[in-house]
Design a protein around this motif. Structure first.
Motif, mmCIF file in Angstrom:
data_model
loop_
_atom_site.group_PDB
_atom_site.id
_atom_site.type_symbol
_atom_site.label_atom_id
_atom_site.label_comp_id
_atom_site.label_asym_id
_atom_site.label_seq_id
_atom_site.Cartn_x
_atom_site.Cartn_y
_atom_site.Cartn_z
ATOM 1 N N SER A 105 0.828 -1.216 0.000
ATOM 2 C CA SER A 105 0.000 0.000 0.000
ATOM 3 C C SER A 105 0.862 1.265 0.000
ATOM 4 N N VAL A 106 1.986 1.254 0.712
ATOM 5 C CA VAL A 106 2.859 2.439 0.707
ATOM 6 C C VAL A 106 3.504 2.612 -0.675
ATOM 7 N N SER A 107 3.900 1.507 -1.297
ATOM 8 C CA SER A 107 4.500 1.601 -2.639
ATOM 9 C C SER A 107 3.491 2.119 -3.658
ATOM 10 N N GLN A 108 2.236 1.724 -3.499
ATOM 11 C CA GLN A 108 1.211 2.225 -4.414
ATOM 12 C C GLN A 108 1.064 3.742 -4.265
ATOM 13 N N ALA A 109 1.033 4.205 -3.025
ATOM 14 C CA ALA A 109 0.951 5.650 -2.777
ATOM 15 C C ALA A 109 2.208 6.344 -3.324
ATOM 16 N N ARG A 110 3.358 5.705 -3.104
ATOM 17 C CA ARG A 110 4.620 6.239 -3.590
ATOM 18 C C ARG A 110 4.622 6.335 -5.132
ATOM 19 N N GLY A 111 4.016 5.351 -5.767
ATOM 20 C CA GLY A 111 3.922 5.359 -7.227
ATOM 21 C C GLY A 111 3.164 6.568 -7.748
ATOM 22 N N VAL A 112 2.033 6.886 -7.127
ATOM 23 C CA VAL A 112 1.261 8.032 -7.621
ATOM 24 C C VAL A 112 1.973 9.350 -7.299
ATOM 25 N N ILE A 113 2.681 9.384 -6.178
ATOM 26 C CA ILE A 113 3.473 10.580 -5.853
ATOM 27 C C ILE A 113 4.555 10.787 -6.919
ATOM 28 N N LEU A 114 5.283 9.719 -7.214
ATOM 29 C CA LEU A 114 6.368 9.812 -8.200
ATOM 30 C C LEU A 114 5.829 10.112 -9.600
ATOM 31 N N ALA A 115 4.648 9.582 -9.915
ATOM 32 C CA ALA A 115 4.042 9.883 -11.218
ATOM 33 C C ALA A 115 3.751 11.376 -11.328
ATOM 34 N N ALA A 116 3.241 11.965 -10.240
ATOM 35 C CA ALA A 116 2.946 13.404 -10.243
ATOM 36 C C ALA A 116 4.230 14.212 -10.416
ATOM 37 N N VAL A 117 5.282 13.776 -9.736
ATOM 38 C CA VAL A 117 6.569 14.479 -9.803
ATOM 39 C C VAL A 117 7.167 14.381 -11.211
ATOM 40 N N MET A 118 7.180 13.174 -11.772
ATOM 41 C CA MET A 118 7.758 12.962 -13.100
ATOM 42 C C MET A 118 6.915 13.647 -14.177
ATOM 43 N N GLU A 119 5.610 13.564 -14.000
ATOM 44 C CA GLU A 119 4.671 14.176 -14.948
ATOM 45 C C GLU A 119 4.964 15.668 -15.130
ATOM 46 N N GLN A 120 5.276 16.327 -14.031
ATOM 47 C CA GLN A 120 5.534 17.766 -14.093
ATOM 48 C C GLN A 120 7.006 18.088 -14.363
ATOM 49 N N GLY A 121 7.811 17.045 -14.589
ATOM 50 C CA GLY A 121 9.194 17.259 -15.009
ATOM 51 C C GLY A 121 10.163 17.638 -13.903
ATOM 52 N N PHE A 122 9.802 17.350 -12.642
ATOM 53 C CA PHE A 122 10.724 17.659 -11.549
ATOM 54 C C PHE A 122 11.740 16.528 -11.376
ATOM 55 N N LYS A 123 12.869 16.889 -10.785
ATOM 56 C CA LYS A 123 13.922 15.904 -10.542
ATOM 57 C C LYS A 123 13.705 15.238 -9.199
ATOM 58 N N VAL A 124 13.941 13.936 -9.163
ATOM 59 C CA VAL A 124 13.742 13.165 -7.934
ATOM 60 C C VAL A 124 15.045 12.520 -7.497
ATOM 61 N N LYS A 125 15.287 12.529 -6.208
ATOM 62 C CA LYS A 125 16.414 11.797 -5.666
ATOM 63 C C LYS A 125 15.920 10.963 -4.489
ATOM 64 N N GLU A 126 16.305 9.688 -4.464
ATOM 65 C CA GLU A 126 15.871 8.796 -3.396
ATOM 66 C C GLU A 126 17.008 8.562 -2.395
ATOM 67 N N PHE A 127 16.661 8.507 -1.131
ATOM 68 C CA PHE A 127 17.657 8.274 -0.079
ATOM 69 C C PHE A 127 17.187 7.158 0.852
ATOM 70 N N THR A 128 18.141 6.382 1.343
ATOM 71 C CA THR A 128 17.781 5.350 2.316
ATOM 72 C C THR A 128 17.566 6.005 3.685
ATOM 73 N N PRO A 129 16.766 5.368 4.547
ATOM 74 C CA PRO A 129 16.576 5.887 5.909
ATOM 75 C C PRO A 129 17.922 6.096 6.612
ATOM 76 N N LEU A 130 18.857 5.191 6.371
ATOM 77 C CA LEU A 130 20.176 5.311 6.990
ATOM 78 C C LEU A 130 20.893 6.584 6.518
ATOM 79 N N GLU A 131 20.815 6.855 5.211
ATOM 80 C CA GLU A 131 21.441 8.074 4.682
ATOM 81 C C GLU A 131 20.820 9.327 5.300
ATOM 82 N N VAL A 132 19.498 9.292 5.474
ATOM 83 C CA VAL A 132 18.791 10.457 6.020
ATOM 84 C C VAL A 132 19.206 10.712 7.470
ATOM 85 N N LYS A 133 19.191 9.636 8.262
ATOM 86 C CA LYS A 133 19.566 9.779 9.672
ATOM 87 C C LYS A 133 21.017 10.216 9.820
ATOM 88 N N GLN A 134 21.871 9.614 9.001
ATOM 89 C CA GLN A 134 23.289 9.967 9.001
ATOM 90 C C GLN A 134 23.458 11.457 8.675
#
Lengths: 169, 169
Positions: free
Chosen positions: A81-110
């Motif tokens: 269910s989270v991946s499905q929500a994530r899919g529509v979020i990413l579709a909205a981002v890509m649709e409008q031509g914005f750049k996306v960068k993904e980070f692991t929880p470990l990278e964020v906390k670090q």
């Protein structure tokens, strides 16, 4: 440089907008969008989530969108269910031509606390200090979204998975 | 009654449209949409998948959309990317107000072949017979999509997770 951090869930999406420039990083906006499931039909949330993200993108026109990577072994019950929500979020981002960068929880906390296994409380405290906020950002979803945005701002050695040239401020 | 069956993958979406009425079930259209990943950025597929699904829905206006449930323990490597694609598909379906019904792979195989552990070959053969096709539908993705549509057509004892009254033909 404006960065939108996102913390996606099935029914709740944390968001945090930061601006990095002139030697400082400040919060422009943050919060948590709560999507109550339509009775017996949580799928009905999906187009609502997508519209809400599209509206945030239009309002702030971020230079980058940062989002946490998810791992199936950490989220067995909710990964689909989270991946499905994530899919529509990413579709909205890509649709409008914005750049996306993904980070692991470990990278964020670090990135925010200097420690990859920091707890939520420590992350909130560091987000408050880094952004010069008067109090710790609430709820957790918003603090996590700001943290992923900060992580993105502090990570310069990556290549963007997008054809347009990066606009580093 | 027109039913659209969908078999979502990361880069390939099988679709199958059937019409059930007058005592028979026929195939209206079927195939597989292939979304080649934009170099270094598979996320760029997501808005393309959503648009393609929206176009099929507009063209055929199905009474029901049927889609396979996925299970994380069966698809560990792909569960996140397939769920993301599934999210944008479901967002397109819900956005346009269509009714969705989800079926497990076991239910689909049981419905078309009478055996929940039937292999792909057996499913293709039964889809051909049930729909009176001249040959077995190819590729696998299209056959699977037709199978889930047939499963939906043969399953009457469910309640729809949607406020509008069901229009059983």
């Amino acid at each position: 440089m404006i960065i939108l951090g996102l913390d996606p869930g099935t029914n709740r999406i944390g968001y945090g907008l930061i601006n990095q420039g002139g030697g400082k990083t400040i919060a422009l906006d943050y919060g948590c969008m709560d999507f109550k499931s339509v009775k017996d039909n949580p799928l009905a949330n999906l187009p609502l989530i997508q519209k809400a993200i599209a509206a945030i993108l239009k309002k702030y026109r971020p230079d980058l969108v940062a989002i946490e990577k998810i791992f199936f072994f950490k989220n067995k019950k909710t990964v689909i269910s989270v991946s499905q929500a994530r899919g529509v979020i990413l579709a909205a981002v890509m649709e409008q031509g914005f750049k996306v960068k993904e980070f692991t929880p470990l990278e964020v906390k670090q990135a925010v606390s200097g420690y990859g296994r920091a707890d939520k409380k420590a992350v909130q405290k560091m987000v408050k200090i880094i952004l010069g906020l008067e109090k710790e950002p609430k709820p957790d979803d918003a603090a996590d979204a700001l943290a992923v945005a900060i992580c993105c701002a502090n990570t310069r050695d990556y290549t963007l998975a997008e054809p347009h040239p990066a606009r580093w401020g």
